[in-house]
Enzyme design. Sequence first.
Site, PDB file in Angstrom:
ATOM      1  N   HIS A 131       0.933  -1.063   0.009  1.00  0.00           N
ATOM      2  CA  HIS A 131       0.052   0.097   0.080  1.00  0.00           C
ATOM      3  C   HIS A 131       0.956   1.361   0.052  1.00  0.00           C
ATOM      4  CE1 HIS A 131      -3.659   2.537   1.073  1.00  0.00           C
ATOM      5  NE2 HIS A 131      -2.879   3.145   1.538  1.00  0.00           N
ATOM      6  N   GLU A 132       1.795   1.356   0.958  1.00  0.00           N
ATOM      7  CA  GLU A 132       2.632   2.547   1.168  1.00  0.00           C
ATOM      8  C   GLU A 132       3.537   2.589  -0.296  1.00  0.00           C
ATOM      9  OE1 GLU A 132       1.922   4.904   3.215  1.00  0.00           O
ATOM     10  OE2 GLU A 132       0.271   3.501   4.252  1.00  0.00           O
ATOM     11  N   HIS A 190       1.777   4.236  -2.837  1.00  0.00           N
ATOM     12  CA  HIS A 190       2.007   5.827  -2.695  1.00  0.00           C
ATOM     13  C   HIS A 190       3.229   6.339  -3.255  1.00  0.00           C
ATOM     14  CE1 HIS A 190      -1.957   6.769  -0.742  1.00  0.00           C
ATOM     15  NE2 HIS A 190      -1.763   5.898   0.346  1.00  0.00           N
ATOM     16  N   GLU A 224      -4.734   7.771  -3.517  1.00  0.00           N
ATOM     17  CA  GLU A 224      -4.986   6.407  -2.885  1.00  0.00           C
ATOM     18  C   GLU A 224      -5.421   5.364  -3.661  1.00  0.00           C
ATOM     19  OE1 GLU A 224      -4.815   6.053   0.192  1.00  0.00           O
ATOM     20  OE2 GLU A 224      -5.799   4.269   0.892  1.00  0.00           O
TER      21      GLU A 224
HETATM   22 ZN    ZN Z   1      -3.372   5.174   1.741  1.00  0.00          ZN
END
Ligand code: ZN
Length: 496
Positions: free
Chosen positions: A261-262, A265, A291
């Site tokens: 997830h990170e 980003h 996101e």
């Molecule tokens: Zn996020």
Amino acid sequence: VDTLTEYKALLGDIDKLNSAVSLLQWDQRTYIPAGGHTGRAEVLGKLSKMAFELATSDRLGGLIASLEGAEDLSELERASVRVVGRDYRRNKAIPADLFERFTIARVNSESAWEQSKDSSDFASFAPHLSEMVRYVRQFAELYGYDESPYDALLEEYEPGMTAARLRAIIEPLKAKLVPFLRHLMENGSAPDTSFLRGRFSVKAQRDLAMEALRAIAYDFDAGRMDDTTHPFTIEIGPGDVRVTNRYHEDLVLSGLFSALHEGGHALYGQGIPETLRPLGLADGASYGIHESQSRLWENMVGRSLPFWRYFHSKIADALPTLGGRSPEDLCGAANVVQPSLIRVEADEVTYNLHIMLRFELEVALLTGDLDVMGLPDAWRDGMRRYLGVEPTCHADGVLQDVHWSAGLIGYFPSYMLGNLYAAQLYATARRELPNLDEQIERGQATVLLEWLREKIHHQGRIYEPETLIQLVTGEPPRSTFFVDYVTEKYSRVYGL
Ligand code: ZN
């Protein structure tokens, strides 16, 4: 010096101050010794204030005004003046003394929320929440809006989005998702997760998280990964976009997916061209688009069978006890659906339902249709309608998220839009990259990354999110792509 050169130099100064703020914040949330917090807060306060003063200075206002009238600007320079001008006017809209009073009230509200959450006592938090709602309502009036005060707040996170547009996106999503979840729970067979029980060393999990970042081509020469309590990604400056992560001995997949997830980003941050920086456009298009990048790597890629076929050998190296399980078993276990009380623990199917409820309640609070004291009942009612579960204490209900205590109203929809944008982008990527699954299975995720670089990352803040999605996918943001994705995938996983 001509106006444009001066304008770029001033934006460069603001950018450098913000870079220092970011580095200090990163340190504050990773390695700072306990004794350093008070002093650090003061340094951060001072530097942030300097950056804000430049960002709201008459000098910048004057430069923007003269550039708005200029005729010989390039396309990119015009985009810059539009975006920077919008930020400038929003920053100027709130009088400094009002913002200062809000900041003090917010600190009190956040600490009241922490205590109320610990004791699950809504009544003692309610007056603070009422105060926060009063402030943001006042802000909305000062920002200005056409239809709903909620639109003025959304603008901060999702430029161009409105409550009415959101409703039009949400209604069809709700109509499909709520019955599908019920069908899945009643008629589907959940994948086996028993082999995930037990304790797994933090070191092995950290090694695996590093492998996950390598698998998605995160550039370690332009970033690093460190431990923290609440994972976040932070852009320090050119060539330096950092990821943080955490691990739980008894939740073996949690650290892996938060790394993906990170990492998603961070890939976005690493992919934004430096040429956009002097124009103030070197950032994500919106919170929702940001996101979408994290969700795409975490869910569409990370929770897919092709990825597990590739990643299986890395799992076997780091965690030999799981190495004996097939990619199908592991991928199945990574895709369990469970209606639960807590948003941050929600799976792909149920996550958006948590957001829909918050959106509904936020709009009602802001317009005065719902009183703060009526919130817990409205919350329980919504949870029952959407997820079929009901909290027995406020800590697991209306008090679970920090956002409202900090006056962050209008923020939640970005999480949902991120999921929807991700599905729409991924459907487009699959259409344009016909061998995508095979490439992911062979560990060649860079093919997808290059596609995202060109379509999304290279655009920085040039376009508003809705325009960007339209340009890349040929359609405005819609929920059908997400509905199709979730229905197809989970019908398969649950053997329907
Ligand atoms: Zn996020």
